[in-house]
Design an enzyme around this catalytic site. Structure first.
Site, mmCIF file in Angstrom:
data_model
loop_
_atom_site.group_PDB
_atom_site.id
_atom_site.type_symbol
_atom_site.label_atom_id
_atom_site.label_comp_id
_atom_site.label_asym_id
_atom_site.label_seq_id
_atom_site.Cartn_x
_atom_site.Cartn_y
_atom_site.Cartn_z
ATOM 1 N N ARG A 39 -5.949 -4.132 32.241
ATOM 2 C CA ARG A 39 -5.128 -5.274 31.821
ATOM 3 C C ARG A 39 -5.032 -5.337 30.301
ATOM 4 N NH1 ARG A 39 -7.061 -10.757 32.659
ATOM 5 N NH2 ARG A 39 -5.356 -11.055 31.221
ATOM 6 N N ARG A 56 -11.664 -22.911 31.723
ATOM 7 C CA ARG A 56 -10.411 -22.642 31.002
ATOM 8 C C ARG A 56 -9.317 -23.654 31.364
ATOM 9 N NH1 ARG A 56 -9.247 -16.358 30.666
ATOM 10 N NH2 ARG A 56 -8.488 -16.908 28.593
ATOM 11 N N PRO A 57 -9.608 -24.941 31.174
ATOM 12 C CA PRO A 57 -8.578 -25.957 31.422
ATOM 13 C C PRO A 57 -7.422 -25.805 30.443
ATOM 14 C CG PRO A 57 -10.439 -26.907 30.264
ATOM 15 C CD PRO A 57 -10.836 -25.495 30.613
ATOM 16 N N ILE A 58 -6.328 -26.517 30.715
ATOM 17 C CA ILE A 58 -5.209 -26.483 29.757
ATOM 18 C C ILE A 58 -4.867 -27.909 29.321
ATOM 19 C CG2 ILE A 58 -4.237 -24.290 30.559
ATOM 20 C CD1 ILE A 58 -2.165 -25.844 32.146
ATOM 21 N N ASP A 59 -5.899 -28.758 29.293
ATOM 22 C CA ASP A 59 -5.694 -30.167 28.925
ATOM 23 C C ASP A 59 -5.111 -30.318 27.528
ATOM 24 O OD1 ASP A 59 -8.433 -29.161 28.332
ATOM 25 O OD2 ASP A 59 -8.520 -31.010 27.190
ATOM 26 N N CYS A 110 -8.993 -14.128 33.275
ATOM 27 C CA CYS A 110 -10.405 -13.776 33.522
ATOM 28 C C CYS A 110 -11.216 -15.033 33.871
ATOM 29 C CB CYS A 110 -11.019 -13.158 32.263
ATOM 30 S SG CYS A 110 -10.339 -11.551 31.901
ATOM 31 N N LYS A 134 -2.605 -7.191 22.843
ATOM 32 C CA LYS A 134 -2.341 -7.877 24.121
ATOM 33 C C LYS A 134 -2.112 -9.370 23.865
ATOM 34 C CE LYS A 134 -5.859 -9.297 26.795
ATOM 35 N NZ LYS A 134 -5.800 -10.717 27.163
ATOM 36 N N ASN A 135 -2.994 -9.977 23.065
ATOM 37 C CA ASN A 135 -2.948 -11.435 22.929
ATOM 38 C C ASN A 135 -1.819 -11.929 22.049
ATOM 39 O OD1 ASN A 135 -5.011 -11.493 24.694
ATOM 40 N ND2 ASN A 135 -6.609 -11.872 23.185
ATOM 41 N N ASP A 139 -14.103 -12.211 22.053
ATOM 42 C CA ASP A 139 -13.688 -11.066 22.885
ATOM 43 C C ASP A 139 -14.461 -9.800 22.548
ATOM 44 O OD1 ASP A 139 -10.182 -12.060 22.828
ATOM 45 O OD2 ASP A 139 -11.928 -12.860 23.877
#
Ligand code: EPZ
Length: 416
Positions: A396, A121-124, A116, A22-23, A304
């Protein structure tokens, strides 16, 4: 809302085939817009994340054919579009369209990614890296607009080896002017798979899988193709199922190198596994010793598999210590394991797990993808029936999970 119904106590024997990762596929599908026209992606898992990303490709005018785990794309009629919230918020990986659209058009517009709820879970790290490449970013009511008059290579040191940021930078840098160096890069196998795909289209990515990746921007891409690597998280989840209640359960289509941290922990606990090039056969044993597990970035113990591993620790003969170090909110399943009889003392991200405990069936809820997988493992060994709500989370990330488990002896069904 569909539920999973599982009757525990049935030994798992036979062969489970692992699907594509998936990833990896969630980054490779957005990257396919960079192909001159056509891309062929093999071993694509049939999961909702795949289909949600194909919907975004179709919105952008890409022709998609997905059957027998092969995705063929044709970008002849592609056009840059705003990716609306109803599509981009379905999964976190929608943010890979930032890097891909920046490379192709120097412009991207999309709503904040979903995913999830296991932390802020920032995207800085992604955004700061894009800015170093000359990208101007505006964010208005969760809509991001990224624009670069000139997309230029840059020397980028990541404050944390973020998987997503490493991949997103690789995508943007693949067609930037000049050279981009990513230092303190993430080293996960999925990053190597994405680089392999980019290079199949004429990109120049060197060092994927190490702490330092160098990308030399190119003007033109060709058509490309790639085979998605086996899903190491799915494989590890089924290895844990076999370690709990398997009898010669063979987990097939996996790469043992991608699972070294899990394998060594299970062996340290006393699990006997027959490890071959692309499969592992495992049988559960009563004499498993407690072990301490701390999640780390690759090649450490992958976060995970941290949640599913806790079910195994609950069966060990003694007390194990578990620590989650990657996410701040990845323990929401603990209360449900406790409801099923697990003896777990939780203190922030550290769990003291007392075994061996004998779980019993209960009504529980999957709060996130891997929490769902954890509850499936618990239900497989619990006495009686377990009902798991929130099946959509599980589907998912695990292609055909109920069928794969039924085929090796589990009593599991999906009910509406
Ligand atoms: C990927 O998420 C995976 N998801 C995750 O798997 C996996 O847990 C994670 O890598 C770590 O291995 C996909 O590949 C789609 P990160 P990603 O950026 O890229 C913080 C699953 O169950 N961070 O390495 O989002 C972040 O909050 C999913 O399959 C920032 O602070 O992971 C987290 O605490 C769950 N700023 C940590 O770093 C940023 O800009 C790791 O994040 C980016 C990340």
């Amino acid at each position: 809302m569909s539920k999973l119904l599982i009757e525990g106590g049935h030994t798992l024997s036979g062969v489970i085939n692992v699907s594509g990762a998936k990833n990896s596929v969630v980054a490779i599908i957005p990257a396919s817009i960079l192909a001159e026209n056509n891309a062929i992606i093999e071993n694509v898992p049939n999961i909702s994340d795949t289909n949600d990303l194909i919907d975004i490709l179709k919105l952008l005018g890409v022709n998609c054919e997905f059957s027998d785990n092969i995705l063929k794309t044709d970008t002849s009629n592609i056009k840059n579009m705003l990716i609306p919230a109803e599509l981009s918020t379905k999964l976190r990986a929608s943010y890979y369209f930032m890097g891909a659209l920046l490379a192709k058009y120097h412009h991207a517009e999309l709503y904040y990614p979903g995913g999830c709820n296991i932390g802020a879970r920032p995207i800085d790290i992604h955004l700061k890296s894009f800015e170093k490449m000359g990208v101007k970013i505006t964010c208005l009511d969760d809509k991001y607009v990224l624009d670069a008059k000139h997309l230029t290579g840059a020397d980028i040191e990541l404050r944390f080896p973020s998987v997503g940021a490493t991949i997103n930078i690789m995508l943007a840098a693949s067609k930037a002017d000049g050279v981009t160096k990513i230092r303190n890069a993430a080293m996960e196998p999925e990053i190597v798979n994405v680089a392999e795909f980019l290079n199949s289209m004429g990109a120049k990515v060197v060092g994927a899988g190490t702490k330092e990746i160098i990308i030399t921007g190119v003007d033109k891409f060709t058509n490309g193709s790639v085979k998605i690597i086996p899903d190491r998280i799915e494989a590890g989840t089924y290895l844990l199922a076999g370690s709990l209640i398997g009898k010669n359960l063979t987990v097939n289509n996996l790469n043992p190198k991608h699972l070294e941290a899990l394998i060594s922990k299970l062996q340290a606990s006393g699990v006997i596994m027959d490890i071959e090039d692309n499969k592992i056969t495992v049988t559960s044993s009563k004499k498993i010793l407690p072990i301490n597990v701390k999640t780390l970035v690759y090649p450490g113990f992958v976060t995970d598999l941290g949640q599913p591993m806790q079910v195994f620790l609950a069966r060990c003969n003694g007390t194990s210590l578990f620590e989650e170090t990657i996410y701040e909110n990845r323990m929401q399943h603990i209360k449900y394991l406790q409801k099923m009889g697990a003896k777990i003392e939780l203190n922030n991200n550290i769990a003291l797990i007392k075994g061996p405990c004998h779980l019993h069936g209960a009504n529980v809820t999957a709060t996130d993808l891997r929490a769902g997988a954890t509850l499936v493992l618990a239900a497989l060994i619990a006495k009686g029936i377990t009902k798991i709500d929130g099946v959509k989370h599980i589907l998912r990330g695990y292609d055909s999970l109920p069928i794969k488990l039924q085929q090796v002896g589990a009593k599991i069904t999906i009910i509406e």
